[in-house]
Design a protein around this motif. Structure first.
Motif, PDB file in Angstrom:
ATOM      1  N   THR A 136       6.295   2.539  -0.253  1.00 62.07           N
ATOM      2  CA  THR A 136       5.598   2.492   1.082  1.00 62.07           C
ATOM      3  C   THR A 136       6.482   3.167   2.119  1.00 62.07           C
ATOM      4  O   THR A 136       5.962   3.533   3.050  1.00 62.07           O
ATOM      5  N   ALA A 137       7.704   3.320   1.782  1.00 59.46           N
ATOM      6  CA  ALA A 137       8.674   3.917   2.631  1.00 59.46           C
ATOM      7  C   ALA A 137       8.391   5.326   2.818  1.00 59.46           C
ATOM      8  O   ALA A 137       8.243   6.194   3.858  1.00 59.46           O
ATOM      9  N   ALA A 138       7.866   5.953   1.663  1.00 65.99           N
ATOM     10  CA  ALA A 138       7.362   7.350   1.687  1.00 65.99           C
ATOM     11  C   ALA A 138       6.117   7.698   2.277  1.00 65.99           C
ATOM     12  O   ALA A 138       5.922   8.540   2.833  1.00 65.99           O
ATOM     13  N   ALA A 139       5.331   6.316   2.413  1.00 64.28           N
ATOM     14  CA  ALA A 139       3.975   6.712   3.113  1.00 64.28           C
ATOM     15  C   ALA A 139       4.217   6.498   4.548  1.00 64.28           C
ATOM     16  O   ALA A 139       3.721   7.304   5.529  1.00 64.28           O
ATOM     17  N   ILE A 140       5.050   5.641   5.100  1.00 67.12           N
ATOM     18  CA  ILE A 140       5.463   5.667   6.558  1.00 67.12           C
ATOM     19  C   ILE A 140       6.012   6.884   6.889  1.00 67.12           C
ATOM     20  O   ILE A 140       5.725   7.361   7.863  1.00 67.12           O
ATOM     21  N   ALA A 141       6.862   7.558   5.981  1.00 64.40           N
ATOM     22  CA  ALA A 141       7.651   8.940   6.396  1.00 64.40           C
ATOM     23  C   ALA A 141       6.448   9.783   6.586  1.00 64.40           C
ATOM     24  O   ALA A 141       6.626  10.863   7.367  1.00 64.40           O
ATOM     25  N   GLY A 151       0.806  -1.139   0.029  1.00 64.38           N
ATOM     26  CA  GLY A 151       0.021   0.137  -0.151  1.00 64.38           C
ATOM     27  C   GLY A 151       0.974   1.107  -0.082  1.00 64.38           C
ATOM     28  O   GLY A 151       1.831   1.209   0.477  1.00 64.38           O
ATOM     29  N   ALA A 152       0.215   2.221  -0.572  1.00 64.91           N
ATOM     30  CA  ALA A 152       1.085   3.585  -0.659  1.00 64.91           C
ATOM     31  C   ALA A 152       0.144   4.812  -0.878  1.00 64.91           C
ATOM     32  O   ALA A 152      -1.215   4.548  -0.691  1.00 64.91           O
ATOM     33  N   LEU A 153       0.487   5.841  -0.781  1.00 63.19           N
ATOM     34  CA  LEU A 153      -0.224   7.084  -0.714  1.00 63.19           C
ATOM     35  C   LEU A 153      -0.895   7.584  -2.331  1.00 63.19           C
ATOM     36  O   LEU A 153      -1.868   7.936  -2.347  1.00 63.19           O
ATOM     37  N   LYS A 154      -0.157   7.048  -3.370  1.00 63.85           N
ATOM     38  CA  LYS A 154      -0.476   7.186  -4.387  1.00 63.85           C
ATOM     39  C   LYS A 154       0.337   6.272  -5.350  1.00 63.85           C
ATOM     40  O   LYS A 154       1.425   6.019  -5.115  1.00 63.85           O
ATOM     41  N   VAL A 155      -0.550   5.335  -6.331  1.00 68.09           N
ATOM     42  CA  VAL A 155       0.292   4.289  -7.029  1.00 68.09           C
ATOM     43  C   VAL A 155      -0.135   4.817  -8.576  1.00 68.09           C
ATOM     44  O   VAL A 155      -1.136   4.770  -8.874  1.00 68.09           O
ATOM     45  N   GLU A 156       0.874   4.746  -9.235  1.00 72.29           N
ATOM     46  CA  GLU A 156       0.739   5.170 -10.769  1.00 72.29           C
ATOM     47  C   GLU A 156       0.642   3.905 -11.787  1.00 72.29           C
ATOM     48  O   GLU A 156       1.648   3.062 -11.241  1.00 72.29           O
ATOM     49  N   ARG A 168       4.531   2.336  11.085  1.00 72.39           N
ATOM     50  CA  ARG A 168       5.472   1.788  11.191  1.00 72.39           C
ATOM     51  C   ARG A 168       5.403   0.681  10.166  1.00 72.39           C
ATOM     52  O   ARG A 168       4.398   0.362   9.365  1.00 72.39           O
ATOM     53  N   GLY A 169       6.551  -0.207   9.783  1.00 76.46           N
ATOM     54  CA  GLY A 169       6.751  -1.117   8.822  1.00 76.46           C
ATOM     55  C   GLY A 169       7.984  -1.179   8.053  1.00 76.46           C
ATOM     56  O   GLY A 169       8.791  -0.529   8.299  1.00 76.46           O
ATOM     57  N   GLY A 170       7.879  -1.669   6.609  1.00 73.73           N
ATOM     58  CA  GLY A 170       8.895  -1.508   5.895  1.00 73.73           C
ATOM     59  C   GLY A 170       9.116  -2.569   4.811  1.00 73.73           C
ATOM     60  O   GLY A 170       8.074  -3.193   4.439  1.00 73.73           O
ATOM     61  N   ARG A 171      10.134  -3.352   4.467  1.00 77.42           N
ATOM     62  CA  ARG A 171      10.247  -4.165   3.625  1.00 77.42           C
ATOM     63  C   ARG A 171      10.354  -5.563   4.049  1.00 77.42           C
ATOM     64  O   ARG A 171      10.946  -5.936   5.037  1.00 77.42           O
ATOM     65  N   MET A 172       9.552  -6.130   3.202  1.00 75.65           N
ATOM     66  CA  MET A 172       9.581  -7.670   3.461  1.00 75.65           C
ATOM     67  C   MET A 172      10.609  -8.448   2.474  1.00 75.65           C
ATOM     68  O   MET A 172      10.223  -8.542   1.243  1.00 75.65           O
ATOM     69  N   ALA A 173      11.444  -9.182   2.945  1.00 76.42           N
ATOM     70  CA  ALA A 173      12.584 -10.008   2.263  1.00 76.42           C
ATOM     71  C   ALA A 173      11.986 -11.056   1.717  1.00 76.42           C
ATOM     72  O   ALA A 173      11.380 -11.741   2.455  1.00 76.42           O
ATOM     73  N   GLY A 174      12.280 -11.552   0.330  1.00 81.24           N
ATOM     74  CA  GLY A 174      12.023 -12.661  -0.292  1.00 81.24           C
ATOM     75  C   GLY A 174      10.291 -12.871  -0.575  1.00 81.24           C
ATOM     76  O   GLY A 174       9.981 -13.794  -1.124  1.00 81.24           O
ATOM     77  N   ILE A 175       9.576 -11.705  -0.810  1.00 84.43           N
ATOM     78  CA  ILE A 175       8.417 -11.946  -0.873  1.00 84.43           C
ATOM     79  C   ILE A 175       7.958 -10.760  -1.894  1.00 84.43           C
ATOM     80  O   ILE A 175       8.811  -9.746  -2.126  1.00 84.43           O
ATOM     81  N   GLY A 176       6.809 -10.928  -2.642  1.00 83.09           N
ATOM     82  CA  GLY A 176       6.423  -9.881  -3.595  1.00 83.09           C
ATOM     83  C   GLY A 176       5.078  -9.238  -3.415  1.00 83.09           C
ATOM     84  O   GLY A 176       4.888  -9.049  -2.214  1.00 83.09           O
ATOM     85  N   HIS A 177       4.219  -9.057  -4.251  1.00 84.00           N
ATOM     86  CA  HIS A 177       3.116  -8.099  -3.854  1.00 84.00           C
ATOM     87  C   HIS A 177       1.914  -8.797  -3.442  1.00 84.00           C
ATOM     88  O   HIS A 177       1.104  -8.062  -2.785  1.00 84.00           O
ATOM     89  N   CYS A 195      -5.378   4.793  16.063  1.00 85.17           N
ATOM     90  CA  CYS A 195      -5.268   3.724  15.026  1.00 85.17           C
ATOM     91  C   CYS A 195      -4.090   3.439  14.532  1.00 85.17           C
ATOM     92  O   CYS A 195      -3.648   4.112  13.500  1.00 85.17           O
ATOM     93  N   PRO A 196      -3.663   2.528  15.007  1.00 80.40           N
ATOM     94  CA  PRO A 196      -1.920   2.361  14.688  1.00 80.40           C
ATOM     95  C   PRO A 196      -1.883   1.755  13.150  1.00 80.40           C
ATOM     96  O   PRO A 196      -2.753   0.981  12.574  1.00 80.40           O
ATOM     97  N   VAL A 197      -1.006   2.315  12.290  1.00 78.48           N
ATOM     98  CA  VAL A 197      -0.871   1.740  10.965  1.00 78.48           C
ATOM     99  C   VAL A 197       0.437   1.167  10.645  1.00 78.48           C
ATOM    100  O   VAL A 197       1.591   1.548  10.927  1.00 78.48           O
ATOM    101  N   TYR A 198       0.541  -0.039  10.073  1.00 75.93           N
ATOM    102  CA  TYR A 198       1.459  -0.818   9.690  1.00 75.93           C
ATOM    103  C   TYR A 198       1.437  -1.159   8.218  1.00 75.93           C
ATOM    104  O   TYR A 198       0.414  -1.315   7.510  1.00 75.93           O
ATOM    105  N   LEU A 199       2.768  -0.688   7.361  1.00 72.67           N
ATOM    106  CA  LEU A 199       2.587  -0.884   6.181  1.00 72.67           C
ATOM    107  C   LEU A 199       3.980  -1.730   5.602  1.00 72.67           C
ATOM    108  O   LEU A 199       5.152  -1.286   6.325  1.00 72.67           O
ATOM    109  N   LEU A 200       3.637  -2.778   4.956  1.00 72.75           N
ATOM    110  CA  LEU A 200       4.726  -3.692   4.576  1.00 72.75           C
ATOM    111  C   LEU A 200       4.679  -3.875   3.165  1.00 72.75           C
ATOM    112  O   LEU A 200       3.667  -4.003   2.829  1.00 72.75           O
ATOM    113  N   THR A 201       5.730  -3.845   2.333  1.00 74.07           N
ATOM    114  CA  THR A 201       5.703  -4.358   1.098  1.00 74.07           C
ATOM    115  C   THR A 201       6.830  -5.148   0.748  1.00 74.07           C
ATOM    116  O   THR A 201       8.034  -5.145   1.250  1.00 74.07           O
ATOM    117  N   GLY A 202       6.671  -6.232  -0.222  1.00 75.34           N
ATOM    118  CA  GLY A 202       7.760  -7.144  -0.562  1.00 75.34           C
ATOM    119  C   GLY A 202       8.747  -6.616  -1.590  1.00 75.34           C
ATOM    120  O   GLY A 202       8.517  -5.889  -2.425  1.00 75.34           O
TER     121      GLY A 202
END
Length: 283
Positions: free
Chosen positions: A240-245, A142-147, A251-260, A222-229
């Motif tokens: 996703t990092a831009a959304a977290i910032a 998830g992100a704030l805007k996906v093009e 909180r959240g970040g990168r998931m190693a070894g996974i995709g969408h 409402c805690p917000v957690y954002l994760l992206t493979g």
């Protein structure tokens, strides 16, 4: 007589009838477990089968009730009456209201939301709209805007959309995810209705944009957690990092070894990321 053992899973499927924005819907949902509620929201052009591994996770179900539903036009949820009179284009308001009204119809008390892809972005909007309705939100890809995801080619009569859409989305997965699971994601996408994937991506890539309002989200309520493979090239880890910032306290970040599609393409690995987040939310 076969000697193979029979196993009946503890998943119950039913229909609920409710009205959202003046439109009557009959929506299919499945549930299992007991405890604090988790509502799973599927990706564009797919359905709730993407969450079947969570619905079969006995360890998780000992502490949580998991509810997963098919959006109208998807899976076992038929379109509403008169659907053929207008083009299907999912909007932020319609999508948000559908999720809110579904949860109200089942009297789900402050559930945890887990959404992936377009739903991974939607849960951020739901937290912004009314943080008191949700115990927490977990956005996957998830992100704030996906093009770039809203395209017309799937409507062309000389293109087999059931194969091309499934193959286009297949590229978003990690090559390290189990082949059986990746093929299952492809299969679910091959069964979408004409124009439905395109109509969903209208929300994801056209109508939805939280860049100007993300800073107002109350993560204290409402805690917000954002994760992206790491293999996701539709919603990248940078998106996703831009959304977290931009969201104070997210909180959240990168998931190693996974995709969408983490909950569908490699659930055992995704569970390693999900379990500590759920423990933190409940605690």
């Amino acid at each position: 007589m076969s000697s193979k053992s029979c196993q009946i899973e503890n998943v119950v499927g039913r229909y609920v009838n409710f009205t959202s924005l003046g439109i009557d819907y009959r929506v299919y949902f499945e549930e299992a477990g007991s405890g604090p509620v988790i509502v799973g929201l599927h990706t564009a052009g797919a359905d709730g089968r993407q969450f079947r591994h969570i619905l079969a996770d006995e360890a998780l179900l000992q502490n949580h009730r998991v509810v997963v539903f098919d959006l109208p036009w998807h899976g076992k949820s038929l379109p509403p009456e008169g659907w053929w009179t207008q083009e299907y284009l999912l909007t932020t308001e319609a999508y948000s209201s559908l999720v809110e009204d579904f949860c109200d119809a089942l009297a789900l008390d402050t559930p945890i939301l887990i959404g992936c892809s377009m739903a991974g972005s939607l849960v951020i909007e739901l937290a912004r709209r009314n943080p008191h309705r949700w115990r927490a939100v977990i956005g996957l890809s998830g992100a704030l805007k996906v093009e770039g995801r809203f395209q017309d080619w799937s409507l062309r009569p000389d293109i087999n959309a059931q194969q091309s859409v499934a193959s286009w989305t297949h590229s978003l997965m990690s090559p390290h995810s189990p082949e059986q699971s990746r093929r299952e994601v492809w299969w679910i996408y091959s069964q979408g209705g004409p124009g439905i994937y395109r109509g969903d991506t209208y929300f994801y890539s056209q109508d939805f944009d939280l860049r100007a309002t993300a800073h107002t989200i109350d993560t204290g309520t409402c805690p917000v957690y954002l994760l992206t493979g790491e293999f996701d090239h539709a919603c990248t880890e940078a998106d996703t990092a831009a959304a977290i910032a931009a969201i104070p306290g997210a909180r959240g970040g990168r998931m190693a070894g996974i995709g969408h599609f983490p909950m569908a393409e490699n659930y055992p690995l995704f569970a390693e990321y999900l379990a500590p987040i759920l423990s933190e939310i409940v605690a």
